[in-house]
Design a protein around this motif. Sequence first.
Motif, PDB file in Angstrom:
ATOM      1  N   ALA A 165      -4.785   1.728   4.187  1.00 46.65           N
ATOM      2  CA  ALA A 165      -6.517   1.973   3.798  1.00 46.65           C
ATOM      3  C   ALA A 165      -7.268   0.694   3.244  1.00 46.65           C
ATOM      4  O   ALA A 165      -8.178  -0.076   3.475  1.00 46.65           O
ATOM      5  N   ARG A 166      -6.108  -0.586   2.710  1.00 46.08           N
ATOM      6  CA  ARG A 166      -6.503  -1.549   2.463  1.00 46.08           C
ATOM      7  C   ARG A 166      -6.243  -2.951   2.989  1.00 46.08           C
ATOM      8  O   ARG A 166      -6.862  -4.036   2.892  1.00 46.08           O
ATOM      9  N   GLY A 167      -5.915  -2.817   4.061  1.00 42.26           N
ATOM     10  CA  GLY A 167      -5.727  -3.587   5.085  1.00 42.26           C
ATOM     11  C   GLY A 167      -4.314  -5.015   4.766  1.00 42.26           C
ATOM     12  O   GLY A 167      -4.840  -6.003   4.325  1.00 42.26           O
ATOM     13  N   ALA A 168      -3.295  -4.152   3.712  1.00 44.77           N
ATOM     14  CA  ALA A 168      -1.974  -4.652   3.057  1.00 44.77           C
ATOM     15  C   ALA A 168      -1.384  -4.432   2.947  1.00 44.77           C
ATOM     16  O   ALA A 168      -1.022  -3.461   3.567  1.00 44.77           O
ATOM     17  N   LEU A 212       5.132 -13.341   6.057  1.00 44.75           N
ATOM     18  CA  LEU A 212       4.248 -12.816   6.501  1.00 44.75           C
ATOM     19  C   LEU A 212       3.570 -13.508   7.685  1.00 44.75           C
ATOM     20  O   LEU A 212       2.130 -12.901   8.626  1.00 44.75           O
ATOM     21  N   LYS A 213       3.675 -15.027   7.614  1.00 41.87           N
ATOM     22  CA  LYS A 213       3.253 -16.069   8.761  1.00 41.87           C
ATOM     23  C   LYS A 213       3.305 -15.510  10.475  1.00 41.87           C
ATOM     24  O   LYS A 213       3.156 -15.167  10.831  1.00 41.87           O
ATOM     25  N   PHE A 214       4.977 -15.121  10.276  1.00 46.61           N
ATOM     26  CA  PHE A 214       5.840 -14.510  11.317  1.00 46.61           C
ATOM     27  C   PHE A 214       4.611 -12.998  12.210  1.00 46.61           C
ATOM     28  O   PHE A 214       5.407 -13.715  12.791  1.00 46.61           O
ATOM     29  N   ILE A 215       5.423 -12.413  10.801  1.00 47.61           N
ATOM     30  CA  ILE A 215       4.584 -10.861  11.187  1.00 47.61           C
ATOM     31  C   ILE A 215       2.692 -11.247  11.563  1.00 47.61           C
ATOM     32  O   ILE A 215       2.891 -10.606  13.071  1.00 47.61           O
ATOM     33  N   ASP A 216       2.253 -12.041  11.237  1.00 44.95           N
ATOM     34  CA  ASP A 216       0.987 -12.542  11.618  1.00 44.95           C
ATOM     35  C   ASP A 216       0.340 -13.114  12.747  1.00 44.95           C
ATOM     36  O   ASP A 216      -0.703 -12.649  13.974  1.00 44.95           O
ATOM     37  N   ALA A 217       1.199 -13.172  13.210  1.00 42.83           N
ATOM     38  CA  ALA A 217       1.726 -14.775  14.551  1.00 42.83           C
ATOM     39  C   ALA A 217       2.267 -13.312  15.411  1.00 42.83           C
ATOM     40  O   ALA A 217       2.034 -13.610  16.918  1.00 42.83           O
ATOM     41  N   MET A 234      12.734  -0.646  -6.445  1.00 45.39           N
ATOM     42  CA  MET A 234      13.305   0.543  -7.108  1.00 45.39           C
ATOM     43  C   MET A 234      12.500   1.956  -7.601  1.00 45.39           C
ATOM     44  O   MET A 234      12.716   2.796  -7.244  1.00 45.39           O
ATOM     45  N   PHE A 235      11.443   1.206  -8.042  1.00 45.58           N
ATOM     46  CA  PHE A 235      11.276   2.075  -9.146  1.00 45.58           C
ATOM     47  C   PHE A 235       9.399   2.449  -8.855  1.00 45.58           C
ATOM     48  O   PHE A 235       8.833   3.038  -9.346  1.00 45.58           O
ATOM     49  N   GLU A 236       9.159   1.327  -8.051  1.00 44.71           N
ATOM     50  CA  GLU A 236       6.891   1.582  -7.557  1.00 44.71           C
ATOM     51  C   GLU A 236       7.218   0.513  -6.563  1.00 44.71           C
ATOM     52  O   GLU A 236       7.960  -0.056  -5.579  1.00 44.71           O
ATOM     53  N   GLU A 237       6.055   1.130  -6.326  1.00 41.88           N
ATOM     54  CA  GLU A 237       5.087   0.754  -4.777  1.00 41.88           C
ATOM     55  C   GLU A 237       4.292  -0.878  -5.533  1.00 41.88           C
ATOM     56  O   GLU A 237       3.208  -0.147  -6.364  1.00 41.88           O
ATOM     57  N   ILE A 238       4.191  -1.517  -5.654  1.00 38.48           N
ATOM     58  CA  ILE A 238       3.656  -2.883  -5.835  1.00 38.48           C
ATOM     59  C   ILE A 238       2.778  -4.078  -4.950  1.00 38.48           C
ATOM     60  O   ILE A 238       3.514  -3.954  -3.585  1.00 38.48           O
ATOM     61  N   ALA A 239       1.620  -5.121  -4.980  1.00 33.13           N
ATOM     62  CA  ALA A 239       1.685  -5.807  -4.075  1.00 33.13           C
ATOM     63  C   ALA A 239       2.777  -6.153  -3.407  1.00 33.13           C
ATOM     64  O   ALA A 239       3.186  -7.187  -4.706  1.00 33.13           O
ATOM     65  N   LEU A 240       2.599  -6.984  -2.353  1.00 29.90           N
ATOM     66  CA  LEU A 240       3.707  -7.889  -1.874  1.00 29.90           C
ATOM     67  C   LEU A 240       3.920  -9.185  -2.797  1.00 29.90           C
ATOM     68  O   LEU A 240       2.602  -9.971  -2.589  1.00 29.90           O
ATOM     69  N   PRO A 241       4.822  -9.435  -3.680  1.00 28.78           N
ATOM     70  CA  PRO A 241       4.726 -10.401  -3.997  1.00 28.78           C
ATOM     71  C   PRO A 241       5.200 -11.999  -3.149  1.00 28.78           C
ATOM     72  O   PRO A 241       5.939 -11.797  -2.844  1.00 28.78           O
ATOM     73  N   PHE A 251      11.794  -2.895   3.418  1.00 28.56           N
ATOM     74  CA  PHE A 251      11.160  -3.033   1.995  1.00 28.56           C
ATOM     75  C   PHE A 251       9.539  -2.812   2.017  1.00 28.56           C
ATOM     76  O   PHE A 251       8.741  -2.861   1.268  1.00 28.56           O
ATOM     77  N   TRP A 252       8.764  -3.210   3.181  1.00 29.45           N
ATOM     78  CA  TRP A 252       7.526  -3.078   3.120  1.00 29.45           C
ATOM     79  C   TRP A 252       6.972  -1.717   3.466  1.00 29.45           C
ATOM     80  O   TRP A 252       7.267  -1.065   4.295  1.00 29.45           O
ATOM     81  N   ILE A 253       5.915  -1.924   3.228  1.00 32.16           N
ATOM     82  CA  ILE A 253       4.862  -0.381   2.947  1.00 32.16           C
ATOM     83  C   ILE A 253       3.507  -1.107   3.127  1.00 32.16           C
ATOM     84  O   ILE A 253       3.186  -1.386   2.758  1.00 32.16           O
ATOM     85  N   ARG A 254       3.323  -0.709   4.845  1.00 37.59           N
ATOM     86  CA  ARG A 254       1.920  -1.101   5.504  1.00 37.59           C
ATOM     87  C   ARG A 254       0.280  -0.041   4.607  1.00 37.59           C
ATOM     88  O   ARG A 254       0.360   0.549   3.973  1.00 37.59           O
ATOM     89  N   ASP A 255      -0.650  -0.976   4.069  1.00 34.07           N
ATOM     90  CA  ASP A 255      -1.519   0.369   3.358  1.00 34.07           C
ATOM     91  C   ASP A 255      -2.672  -0.316   4.201  1.00 34.07           C
ATOM     92  O   ASP A 255      -3.305  -1.055   3.626  1.00 34.07           O
TER      93      ASP A 255
END
Length: 430
Positions: free
Chosen positions: A270-273, A232-237, A279-286, A264-268
Motif C-alpha cells: 500500500a505504501r510502496g515501502a 535495498l540498492k541491490f534489490i532496486d537494481a 521479534m515482537f512487531e513490524e517496523i519501518a525498515l531501519p 526478515f523483510w515485508i513488502r508494504d
Amino acid sequence: MNREPALRHPLLARLAEARRTTDELFDIVRPEHLYERPIAERHRIVFYIGHLEAFDRNLLDGRVFDLPSANPEFDQLFAFGIDPVDGGLPTDQPHEWPTLDEVRAYTKRIRDDIDARLDPVEITKQPVSTDEADPATLLEVAIEHRLMHAETLAYMLHQLPLDQKTGPALAHEPASDPAVRHDMVRVPAGTATLGLRRESGAFGWDNEFGELQVDVPAFEIDRYMVSNGDYLKFIDAGGYANRACWSDADWSWKESAGITHPAFWIRDVARGAWKLRTMFEEIALPADWPVYVSHAEANAYARWAGKALPSEAQWQRAAHGAPLAADGNFDFRRWDPSAVQAHPENRSAFGVEGQFGNGWEWTSTAFGPLPGFEPFPFYLGYSANFYDNKHFVLKGGSPRTAACMLRPSFRNWFQAHYQYVYAGFRCVRD
C-alpha cells in the motif's frame, strides 16, 4: 552438601543462568502454540523443550554420574535436532508428539535428578570415564549447547506470527544515519590465527582445536557490515532477477523457492515501502541496521558490488586487536540489531568496526576441520556431520549470542540457503 548459591561452583551458576535464559524464551510463546513449526526445516517448538534436558541427561549419564532414565523413549525422541540439506522436510503432526504435561514432567524430573547429583560432584579437569571426558568440560558443553539453542530458538520464534507470542512493548532507536558512508579499510599482509592449541587448556568445541597460522595477502574490507539501506540498492537494481549475480546452485535454490527478498523483510504494498519483522512487531525498515540474509544472498550482493565475501582467514586477520566492548550488542541484551556504525569502540587495529556482536558474518569458507581434527568422543557428530561443503563458516556473533561464544576461535556454521540466521556480512576486495 553445599547449596548456597554464592558458594557453588561457577559452572553450576552458569548452568542455572543458561536454564533461566531458555525458560524465559519458551515463555514468549502462548502455550496453545507450542506445537507450531515456524521454520519448515526444523522440529516443532515442543521438541526443543524436551531436547535441552534430554541432551544434558544423555551427556552426563555414565560420564559424571549414573542417571537412571525415567523415560527411555523420551530420551531417544528428544535426542537430536534436524538440519535437512536435500529438500526433505519433516512431516510429523502435532498429535504425534507427547502432551505438554508429559514433556514438562519429563524435563522437571531430569533437572531434579541432575541437580541432586551435581552438587556433591567434584568438578575437576580430571577424566572420570573411558572416553576421557571430565566434569568441567562436560558442563561447559551442556552450558554452551543450551546457549546456542537460546539463539537458534530465537530465529525460530522470530518467524512465529506476532499474535502467537507475548513480549515487551519496545521503543526502537531511530536510524541515526540512513546514508552510512561505506568506505573500505586496507588490511596489510600478515598472519591470521585460526583455532586453539589443544595444550592451551581453554574450553573449545572440537572444530576449534588445531591452531592454524595462515599467511594472508593484503586486502580491503568494508569498515561496517552491509546495511539494510545498502542491500535495498541491490534489490532496486534488480539483483534478485540478475542471473549474473548468482552461482548456479544459489540461482536454482532462489528460483525453486521463489525467494525475492530477505526473510526478515515485508513488502508494504500500500505504501510502496519495506518493513522489517522484529521479534515482537513490524517496523519501518531501519536503513542503518545490518541486513540479515542467507549466504547465497550475501554472495549475490558481493558479486553485484564487484567484491567478494571474506575468507575465514581474512575475517580473522581484519579482526586483529578488536576488543569485546562492554556495551556491545550481544549476550541477550537486545532483541534487535543496532546501527552498523553504533559501536566504534569495537574497532580492530586496522579500523574495522563491529565484528563481534550485532550479527554473525558470513565468510566464503566452507565449514571443515582444522589440522589434526578429533571429534569429541562424547559428541561425535557435533562438527563432523557438517563437513559437507554445504555449510559455511560464520564469525562474530549476534545480539542473541552469549558472551562466552564471542571468543575469536569460535566457528559457527549454517547452510548456504538458510535465511533465518541473525547473520549479515561485509565485503572484501583484493
